[in-house]
Design a protein around this motif. Structure first.
Motif, PDB file in Angstrom:
ATOM      1  N   LEU A  61      40.701  38.123  46.637  1.00 19.85           N
ATOM      2  CA  LEU A  61      41.911  37.681  45.944  1.00 19.85           C
ATOM      3  C   LEU A  61      43.082  37.983  46.860  1.00 19.85           C
ATOM      4  CD1 LEU A  61      41.237  39.232  42.395  1.00 19.85           C
ATOM      5  CD2 LEU A  61      40.493  37.020  43.260  1.00 19.85           C
ATOM      6  N   ASP A  62      43.736  36.940  47.361  1.00 13.91           N
ATOM      7  CA  ASP A  62      44.780  37.093  48.372  1.00 13.91           C
ATOM      8  C   ASP A  62      46.135  36.793  47.753  1.00 13.91           C
ATOM      9  OD1 ASP A  62      46.524  36.841  50.589  1.00 13.91           O
ATOM     10  OD2 ASP A  62      44.833  36.366  51.894  1.00 13.91           O
ATOM     11  N   SER A  63      46.976  37.818  47.633  1.00 11.87           N
ATOM     12  CA  SER A  63      48.292  37.621  47.031  1.00 11.87           C
ATOM     13  C   SER A  63      49.267  36.955  47.990  1.00 11.87           C
ATOM     14  CB  SER A  63      48.863  38.960  46.559  1.00 11.87           C
ATOM     15  OG  SER A  63      48.993  39.863  47.650  1.00 11.87           O
ATOM     16  N   GLY A  64      48.930  36.921  49.289  1.00  9.65           N
ATOM     17  CA  GLY A  64      49.778  36.232  50.254  1.00  9.65           C
ATOM     18  C   GLY A  64      49.607  34.734  50.181  1.00  9.65           C
ATOM     19  N   SER A  65      48.373  34.278  50.260  1.00 13.51           N
ATOM     20  CA  SER A  65      48.097  32.838  50.214  1.00 13.51           C
ATOM     21  C   SER A  65      47.932  32.330  48.790  1.00 13.51           C
ATOM     22  CB  SER A  65      46.818  32.535  50.990  1.00 13.51           C
ATOM     23  OG  SER A  65      45.696  33.148  50.382  1.00 13.51           O
ATOM     24  N   ARG A  66      47.852  33.233  47.817  1.00 11.85           N
ATOM     25  CA  ARG A  66      47.594  32.894  46.422  1.00 11.85           C
ATOM     26  C   ARG A  66      46.316  32.077  46.296  1.00 11.85           C
ATOM     27  NH1 ARG A  66      50.771  35.102  42.042  1.00 11.85           N
ATOM     28  NH2 ARG A  66      52.500  36.107  43.104  1.00 11.85           N
ATOM     29  N   ILE A 100      46.669  42.503  37.366  1.00 11.09           N
ATOM     30  CA  ILE A 100      46.699  43.658  38.275  1.00 11.09           C
ATOM     31  C   ILE A 100      47.762  43.532  39.351  1.00 11.09           C
ATOM     32  CG2 ILE A 100      44.247  44.034  37.866  1.00 11.09           C
ATOM     33  CD1 ILE A 100      43.667  43.052  40.700  1.00 11.09           C
ATOM     34  N   HIS A 101      48.259  42.308  39.604  1.00 17.71           N
ATOM     35  CA  HIS A 101      49.198  42.104  40.710  1.00 17.71           C
ATOM     36  C   HIS A 101      50.498  42.877  40.469  1.00 17.71           C
ATOM     37  CE1 HIS A 101      51.219  40.222  44.028  1.00 17.71           C
ATOM     38  NE2 HIS A 101      52.147  39.721  43.237  1.00 17.71           N
ATOM     39  N   GLY A 102      50.894  43.673  41.456  1.00 12.94           N
ATOM     40  CA  GLY A 102      52.142  44.425  41.383  1.00 12.94           C
ATOM     41  C   GLY A 102      52.071  45.692  40.553  1.00 12.94           C
ATOM     42  N   MET A 103      50.898  46.035  40.044  1.00 13.21           N
ATOM     43  CA  MET A 103      50.757  47.217  39.192  1.00 13.21           C
ATOM     44  C   MET A 103      50.476  48.457  40.038  1.00 13.21           C
ATOM     45  SD  MET A 103      48.106  47.630  36.028  1.00 13.21           S
ATOM     46  CE  MET A 103      47.813  49.196  35.218  1.00 13.21           C
ATOM     47  N   ASP A 104      51.190  49.526  39.775  1.00 14.34           N
ATOM     48  CA  ASP A 104      50.978  50.787  40.482  1.00 14.34           C
ATOM     49  C   ASP A 104      49.853  51.569  39.814  1.00 14.34           C
ATOM     50  OD1 ASP A 104      53.086  50.330  42.247  1.00 14.34           O
ATOM     51  OD2 ASP A 104      54.544  51.191  40.851  1.00 14.34           O
ATOM     52  N   THR A 105      48.939  52.095  40.613  1.00 15.49           N
ATOM     53  CA  THR A 105      47.862  52.930  40.101  1.00 15.49           C
ATOM     54  C   THR A 105      47.681  54.125  41.033  1.00 15.49           C
ATOM     55  OG1 THR A 105      46.129  51.758  41.335  1.00 15.49           O
ATOM     56  CG2 THR A 105      46.660  50.919  39.135  1.00 15.49           C
ATOM     57  N   VAL A 106      46.964  55.126  40.546  1.00 18.72           N
ATOM     58  CA  VAL A 106      46.594  56.246  41.407  1.00 18.72           C
ATOM     59  C   VAL A 106      45.669  55.728  42.507  1.00 18.72           C
ATOM     60  CG1 VAL A 106      45.374  58.455  41.499  1.00 18.72           C
ATOM     61  CG2 VAL A 106      46.836  57.911  39.534  1.00 18.72           C
ATOM     62  N   HIS A 107      45.967  56.088  43.752  1.00 23.69           N
ATOM     63  CA  HIS A 107      45.215  55.566  44.887  1.00 23.69           C
ATOM     64  C   HIS A 107      43.891  56.296  45.074  1.00 23.69           C
ATOM     65  CE1 HIS A 107      48.880  53.655  47.153  1.00 23.69           C
ATOM     66  NE2 HIS A 107      48.736  53.226  45.919  1.00 23.69           N
ATOM     67  N   ARG A 108      42.860  55.521  45.406  1.00 21.64           N
ATOM     68  CA  ARG A 108      41.600  56.098  45.841  1.00 21.64           C
ATOM     69  C   ARG A 108      41.686  56.408  47.335  1.00 21.64           C
ATOM     70  NH1 ARG A 108      37.123  56.185  42.886  1.00 21.64           N
ATOM     71  NH2 ARG A 108      37.089  55.136  40.858  1.00 21.64           N
ATOM     72  N   PRO A 109      40.926  57.397  47.811  1.00 20.88           N
ATOM     73  CA  PRO A 109      40.922  57.680  49.250  1.00 20.88           C
ATOM     74  C   PRO A 109      40.350  56.513  50.051  1.00 20.88           C
ATOM     75  CG  PRO A 109      39.949  59.504  48.000  1.00 20.88           C
ATOM     76  CD  PRO A 109      40.101  58.360  47.049  1.00 20.88           C
ATOM     77  N   LEU A 110      40.920  56.299  51.233  1.00 17.96           N
ATOM     78  CA  LEU A 110      40.361  55.398  52.243  1.00 17.96           C
ATOM     79  C   LEU A 110      40.290  53.945  51.792  1.00 17.96           C
ATOM     80  CD1 LEU A 110      37.522  57.705  53.633  1.00 17.96           C
ATOM     81  CD2 LEU A 110      39.752  57.240  54.680  1.00 17.96           C
ATOM     82  N   LEU A 111      41.285  53.519  51.018  1.00 24.00           N
ATOM     83  CA  LEU A 111      41.449  52.108  50.711  1.00 24.00           C
ATOM     84  C   LEU A 111      42.810  51.653  51.241  1.00 24.00           C
ATOM     85  CD1 LEU A 111      40.073  51.757  47.056  1.00 24.00           C
ATOM     86  CD2 LEU A 111      38.879  51.364  49.217  1.00 24.00           C
ATOM     87  N   ALA A 147      39.862  28.627  45.556  1.00 27.76           N
ATOM     88  CA  ALA A 147      40.654  28.077  44.459  1.00 27.76           C
ATOM     89  C   ALA A 147      42.022  28.740  44.461  1.00 27.76           C
ATOM     90  CB  ALA A 147      39.944  28.302  43.123  1.00 27.76           C
ATOM     91  N   ASP A 148      42.979  28.074  43.845  1.00 28.78           N
ATOM     92  CA  ASP A 148      44.339  28.592  43.761  1.00 28.78           C
ATOM     93  C   ASP A 148      44.431  29.755  42.774  1.00 28.78           C
ATOM     94  OD1 ASP A 148      45.495  26.771  45.568  1.00 28.78           O
ATOM     95  OD2 ASP A 148      45.764  25.267  43.987  1.00 28.78           O
ATOM     96  N   LEU A 149      45.329  30.683  43.062  1.00 31.78           N
ATOM     97  CA  LEU A 149      45.746  31.693  42.104  1.00 31.78           C
ATOM     98  C   LEU A 149      47.147  31.321  41.626  1.00 31.78           C
ATOM     99  CD1 LEU A 149      44.526  34.918  43.936  1.00 31.78           C
ATOM    100  CD2 LEU A 149      43.528  33.896  41.873  1.00 31.78           C
ATOM    101  N   PRO A 150      47.447  31.458  40.349  1.00 32.72           N
ATOM    102  CA  PRO A 150      48.704  30.929  39.805  1.00 32.72           C
ATOM    103  C   PRO A 150      49.929  31.696  40.267  1.00 32.72           C
ATOM    104  CG  PRO A 150      47.491  32.133  38.130  1.00 32.72           C
ATOM    105  CD  PRO A 150      46.583  32.036  39.307  1.00 32.72           C
ATOM    106  N   LEU A 151      51.039  30.977  40.290  1.00 31.92           N
ATOM    107  CA  LEU A 151      52.337  31.558  40.620  1.00 31.92           C
ATOM    108  C   LEU A 151      53.098  31.812  39.323  1.00 31.92           C
ATOM    109  CD1 LEU A 151      53.227  29.188  43.602  1.00 31.92           C
ATOM    110  CD2 LEU A 151      52.826  31.634  43.789  1.00 31.92           C
ATOM    111  N   LEU A 152      52.793  32.917  38.688  1.00 30.68           N
ATOM    112  CA  LEU A 152      53.450  33.309  37.446  1.00 30.68           C
ATOM    113  C   LEU A 152      53.966  34.728  37.594  1.00 30.68           C
ATOM    114  CD1 LEU A 152      50.884  32.070  34.747  1.00 30.68           C
ATOM    115  CD2 LEU A 152      52.992  30.928  35.446  1.00 30.68           C
ATOM    116  N   ASP A 153      55.179  34.976  37.126  1.00 26.45           N
ATOM    117  CA  ASP A 153      55.750  36.321  37.173  1.00 26.45           C
ATOM    118  C   ASP A 153      55.712  36.905  35.771  1.00 26.45           C
ATOM    119  OD1 ASP A 153      57.075  38.645  37.645  1.00 26.45           O
ATOM    120  OD2 ASP A 153      59.054  37.729  37.936  1.00 26.45           O
ATOM    121  N   LEU A 154      54.740  37.796  35.543  1.00 25.86           N
ATOM    122  CA  LEU A 154      54.638  38.441  34.238  1.00 25.86           C
ATOM    123  C   LEU A 154      55.426  39.735  34.172  1.00 25.86           C
ATOM    124  CD1 LEU A 154      50.784  38.045  33.603  1.00 25.86           C
ATOM    125  CD2 LEU A 154      52.622  36.429  33.071  1.00 25.86           C
TER     126      LEU A 154
END
Length: 310
Positions: free
Chosen positions: A75-80, A133-144, A292-299
């Motif tokens: 899932l690529d948020s740059g190319s959507r 999940i896009h733009g959501m802050d979560t606790v980071h896992r190591p080495l990702l 396939a395309d990922l939508p351009l929606l700002d939730l």
């Protein structure tokens, strides 16, 4: 210009995301999922085809009561775009809060075929998860690689079966996490399964790994959910909420009981030193391509900020 129906769907998605950010888990009923998948590009016929996606599954490499197939996607948020990646071995370790007899073992699954991978309803499921999940802050896992614009999503199509000789355990490992950032589980159907089967228990991270669902500390259970209707879907922030699942029980003990699911494990790409780093290829799948395309929606404009781990 957006229609009133589009405005309504976007409002529903924004509300779901708001609840997900606040609670770190969210359950979406199947009837609502049908409407959202149609809004995100699937036809009613596409959605109905998901009911039979599990009919050609193969034997699981380590669990005798399960049939499985999987596939890797980006899932690529740059190319959507969502695109299929080449097949790789799969591994989960005890360090990732997954404690089972096959922890740390390389497992090789049969591949998901085009009847599912090219279904626009599956693309809509990817789109829905990406939006939540896009733009959501979560606790980071190591080495990702949290500075990456890309997500690795490993999709499992799973049938769990109980019969006269085997008890089907959707989570034989007991209390666990899935080694990712976000886990999404979508129900496709069942047969001969009791109404009290396969309840998901959501646990505080302080709960011990590998404890069975019925032996956990009640004060550390922060929620429950049960997939019972077609497309019922649960999302969890996987490094902030553990979970366990009760077994599949038969209505008629002389006949098998089946439970069919899609499981979406989604995380940032692995860095050197991570157990999955050698098996985290970003190369496109050559023989079973999909894009396939990922939508351009700002939730996000319709929800308040909630601190990480709140």
């Amino acid at each position: 210009m957006k229609s009133a129906q589009q405005d309504s769907a976007i409002s529903v998605l924004a509300d779901i995301k708001k609840r997900y950010v606040h609670d770190r888990s969210v359950f979406i009923p199947g009837r609502q999922m049908k409407e959202l998948l149609t809004f995100l590009g699937a036809s009613p016929e596409d959605v109905e085809k998901l009911r039979t996606a599990s009919e050609s599954l193969k034997d699981d490499p380590t669990l005798p009561f399960r049939k499985t197939q999987n596939g890797r996607f980006c899932l690529d948020s740059g190319s959507r775009r969502v695109s299929r990646l080449e097949s790789q071995p799969f591994v989960l370790s005890s360090e990732e809060d997954f404690v089972r007899h096959d922890s740390g073992e390389l497992r090789r699954f049969h591949e998901i075929q085009n009847d599912l991978a090219l279904n626009p309803a599956l693309h809509a499921l990817f789109a829905l998860k990406f939006l939540l999940i896009h733009g959501m802050d979560t606790v980071h896992r190591p080495l990702l690689a949290y500075d990456s614009a890309q997500w690795i999503c490993t999709l499992f199509n799973i049938r769990t079966t109980t019969d006269v000789s085997l008890l089907g355990e959707p989570a034989l490992e007991g209390v666990h996490s899935d080694g990712v950032d976000h886990t999404m589980t979508t129900f496709l159907g069942c047969s001969n399964m009791t109404d009290d089967s396969a309840t998901t228990f959501i646990h505080d991270m302080r709960e011990k790994n590998a404890v069975r669902w019925n032996e956990t500390s009640p004060e550390l259970v922060v929620g429950t959910a049960r997939h019972g209707d077609f497309l019922d879907t649960l999302l969890l922030v996987d490094h902030e909420r553990k979970h366990s699942v009760s077994p599949v029980y038969t209505i008629d003990p002389d006949q098998p009981a089946d439970r069919d699911m899609l499981i979406f494990f989604t995380r940032r790409p692995a860095l050197k030193g991570h157990v999955s780093y050698p098996y985290d290829s970003m190369t496109a799948h050559r023989s079973l391509p999909m894009s396939a395309d990922l939508p351009l929606l700002d939730l996000d404009s319709e929800r308040e900020h909630v601190p990480v781990g709140s």
